[in-house]
Design an enzyme around this catalytic site. Structure first.
Site, mmCIF file in Angstrom:
data_model
loop_
_atom_site.group_PDB
_atom_site.id
_atom_site.type_symbol
_atom_site.label_atom_id
_atom_site.label_comp_id
_atom_site.label_asym_id
_atom_site.label_seq_id
_atom_site.Cartn_x
_atom_site.Cartn_y
_atom_site.Cartn_z
ATOM 1 N N GLU A 239 -25.883 -15.990 31.782
ATOM 2 C CA GLU A 239 -27.096 -16.141 31.933
ATOM 3 C C GLU A 239 -27.245 -16.848 33.298
ATOM 4 O O GLU A 239 -28.301 -16.590 34.050
ATOM 5 C CB GLU A 239 -27.554 -17.012 30.617
ATOM 6 C CG GLU A 239 -27.623 -16.603 29.332
ATOM 7 C CD GLU A 239 -29.150 -16.018 29.263
ATOM 8 O OE1 GLU A 239 -30.067 -16.127 29.538
ATOM 9 O OE2 GLU A 239 -29.141 -15.068 28.006
ATOM 10 N N ASP B 171 -32.960 -7.421 21.405
ATOM 11 C CA ASP B 171 -31.918 -8.576 21.490
ATOM 12 C C ASP B 171 -32.554 -9.896 21.489
ATOM 13 O O ASP B 171 -33.648 -10.130 21.461
ATOM 14 C CB ASP B 171 -31.176 -8.577 22.904
ATOM 15 C CG ASP B 171 -30.027 -9.450 23.017
ATOM 16 O OD1 ASP B 171 -29.412 -9.324 22.129
ATOM 17 O OD2 ASP B 171 -29.857 -10.011 24.289
ATOM 18 N N SER B 172 -31.560 -10.712 21.004
ATOM 19 C CA SER B 172 -32.037 -12.195 20.943
ATOM 20 C C SER B 172 -32.368 -12.606 22.440
ATOM 21 O O SER B 172 -33.238 -13.758 22.374
ATOM 22 C CB SER B 172 -30.712 -13.033 20.592
ATOM 23 O OG SER B 172 -29.903 -12.750 21.647
ATOM 24 N N CYS C 52 -20.312 -8.714 22.578
ATOM 25 C CA CYS C 52 -21.501 -9.461 22.756
ATOM 26 C C CYS C 52 -22.160 -8.578 23.769
ATOM 27 O O CYS C 52 -21.472 -8.248 24.878
ATOM 28 C CB CYS C 52 -21.038 -10.719 23.181
ATOM 29 S SG CYS C 52 -22.238 -11.832 23.437
ATOM 30 N N THR C 53 -23.468 -8.675 23.807
ATOM 31 C CA THR C 53 -24.320 -8.069 24.987
ATOM 32 C C THR C 53 -24.154 -8.712 26.430
ATOM 33 O O THR C 53 -23.940 -7.918 27.160
ATOM 34 C CB THR C 53 -25.842 -8.689 24.735
ATOM 35 O OG1 THR C 53 -25.719 -9.869 24.383
ATOM 36 C CG2 THR C 53 -26.577 -7.636 23.469
ATOM 37 N N HIS C 54 -23.682 -10.007 26.546
ATOM 38 C CA HIS C 54 -23.265 -10.376 27.801
ATOM 39 C C HIS C 54 -22.149 -10.253 28.176
ATOM 40 O O HIS C 54 -22.085 -10.372 29.744
ATOM 41 C CB HIS C 54 -23.493 -11.870 27.683
ATOM 42 C CG HIS C 54 -25.042 -12.450 27.422
ATOM 43 N ND1 HIS C 54 -25.745 -12.023 26.280
ATOM 44 C CD2 HIS C 54 -25.582 -13.289 27.941
ATOM 45 C CE1 HIS C 54 -26.655 -12.617 26.289
ATOM 46 N NE2 HIS C 54 -26.956 -13.478 27.366
ATOM 47 N N CYS D 53 -28.381 -6.543 20.173
ATOM 48 C CA CYS D 53 -27.695 -7.729 19.765
ATOM 49 C C CYS D 53 -26.549 -7.556 18.779
ATOM 50 O O CYS D 53 -26.789 -7.165 17.747
ATOM 51 C CB CYS D 53 -28.632 -8.604 19.255
ATOM 52 S SG CYS D 53 -27.999 -10.253 19.095
ATOM 53 N N GLY E 264 -26.215 -16.291 18.139
ATOM 54 C CA GLY E 264 -24.783 -16.362 18.018
ATOM 55 C C GLY E 264 -24.285 -17.505 16.849
ATOM 56 O O GLY E 264 -23.560 -17.265 16.003
ATOM 57 N N THR F 74 -24.842 -9.681 17.491
ATOM 58 C CA THR F 74 -25.123 -10.725 16.141
ATOM 59 C C THR F 74 -25.914 -10.326 15.181
ATOM 60 O O THR F 74 -25.853 -10.277 13.858
ATOM 61 C CB THR F 74 -25.538 -12.201 16.669
ATOM 62 O OG1 THR F 74 -24.625 -12.607 17.639
ATOM 63 C CG2 THR F 74 -25.419 -13.152 15.679
HETATM 64 N N1 DGL Z 1 -27.002 -11.080 21.985
HETATM 65 C C1 DGL Z 1 -26.047 -11.868 21.466
HETATM 66 C C2 DGL Z 1 -24.896 -10.995 21.089
HETATM 67 O O1 DGL Z 1 -24.817 -9.913 21.503
HETATM 68 C C3 DGL Z 1 -25.357 -12.921 22.526
HETATM 69 C C4 DGL Z 1 -26.357 -14.148 22.645
HETATM 70 C C5 DGL Z 1 -26.870 -14.790 21.414
HETATM 71 O O2 DGL Z 1 -25.961 -15.598 21.017
HETATM 72 O O3 DGL Z 1 -28.008 -14.508 21.135
HETATM 73 O O4 DGL Z 1 -24.195 -11.258 19.950
#
Ligand code: DGL
Length: 269
Positions: free
Chosen positions: A152, A10-11, A184-186, A73, A43, A75
């Site tokens: 976060e 992931d990012s 989105c992961t979060h 991720c 993102g 994105t």
């Molecule tokens: N991991 C990103 C996603 O799922 C979210 C956080 C980012 O913008 O890097 O799109």
């Protein structure tokens, strides 16, 4: 090969929601996780940059002998999945298709909402995937960039998060959709709050859970599941800030992260 680890990336921290779901589904598999904490967020970045970062991580994971890669991720999945699959010697799975499939199954009316980062929503990846499963779907999308820093911060059920969520979700508070993809992961971390705001008539689709199910069936089909007598190792690699990843990451996974290392993805770092 079934003793080889699963690679997940992931990012940053958010992909740990996918780790949590994968650990629950595949309790005997080793995991190597990469969080690109030096370059998060992906993102708002261009597709080209996200693809470059994603390929660097894929190369790093392949060099560690992984048997499959999960692009946790959204994105990265939206911008890079196909080119990662072309470049990889092992199966590469993204989070968009499993989430879209589950949403298409859950909807009764075909009216589906999607929330994600600016990059994911702008790419149209969920819309394309949803149309494969439900060509007549009426899809409404919304980028919700502020959810990432709020999650976060650990503000999963905080008045500030509720205020922001009510603003983003306003079009759907009076109906319009019966299913919402948390693209989105979060966002799975905000699921209880989002569920409370939207009410019981809107199904919330968690891509993390659906992706873990897809990974488990891919490994089972290929005879690649970890041996049942195995006590698995879960290793985490980050490109910056080990201490913060360890602290916030434990909240995401719901358990302490024992092995967290700082790594360089390319020789130039
Ligand atoms: N991991 C990103 C996603 O799922 C979210 C956080 C980012 O913008 O890097 O799109």
């Amino acid at each position: 090969m079934n003793r080889a680890p699963v690679g997940i990336f992931d990012s940053g921290l958010g992909g740990l929601t996918v780790v949590r779901s994968v650990v629950a589904r595949l309790p005997h598999d080793d995991i190597v996780y990469v969080g690109d904490t030096a370059r998060v967020p992906y993102g708002p970045k261009s597709p080209r940059t996200v693809r470059r970062y994603s390929h660097e991580i894929l190369a790093w994971l392949l060099a560690r002998g992984v048997k499959a890669v999960v692009v946790a991720c959204n994105t990265s999945t939206a911008h890079a999945l196909e080119s990662l699959q072309e470049a990889s010697s092992v199966p590469v799975l993204g989070v968009v298709d499993p989430g879209a499939r589950a949403a298409a199954q859950a909807t009764r009316t075909g009216r589906i909402g999607v929330i994600g980062t600016v990059g994911t929503i702008g790419s149209g990846a969920y819309e394309r995937a949803l149309r494969c499963y439900r060509p007549d779907a009426v899809i409404q999308q919304r980028a919700c960039p502020l959810f990432v820093p709020l999650a976060e911060e650990g503000w999963f059920d905080h008045p500030a998060t509720e205020l922001v969520a009510r603003e983003y979700l306003a079009p759907w508070l009076t109906g319009g959709i019966d299913t919402l993809v948390l693209g989105c992961t979060h966002y799975p971390l905000l699921k209880p709050l989002l569920g409370r705001i939207l009410g019981p008539d809107i199904a919330l689709i968690d891509s993390a859970e659906e992706t873990a199910i897809s990974l488990a069936s891919l490994l089972a089909n290929r005879g690649l599941e970890g041996p049942a007598d195995r006590v698995p190792s879960h290793r985490f690699a980050v490109t910056d800030e080990v201490a913060r990843f360890r602290e916030v990451g434990a909240r995401f996974v719901g358990a302490p992260l024992d092995s967290v290392d700082l790594v360089a993805l390319t020789d130039t770092e």
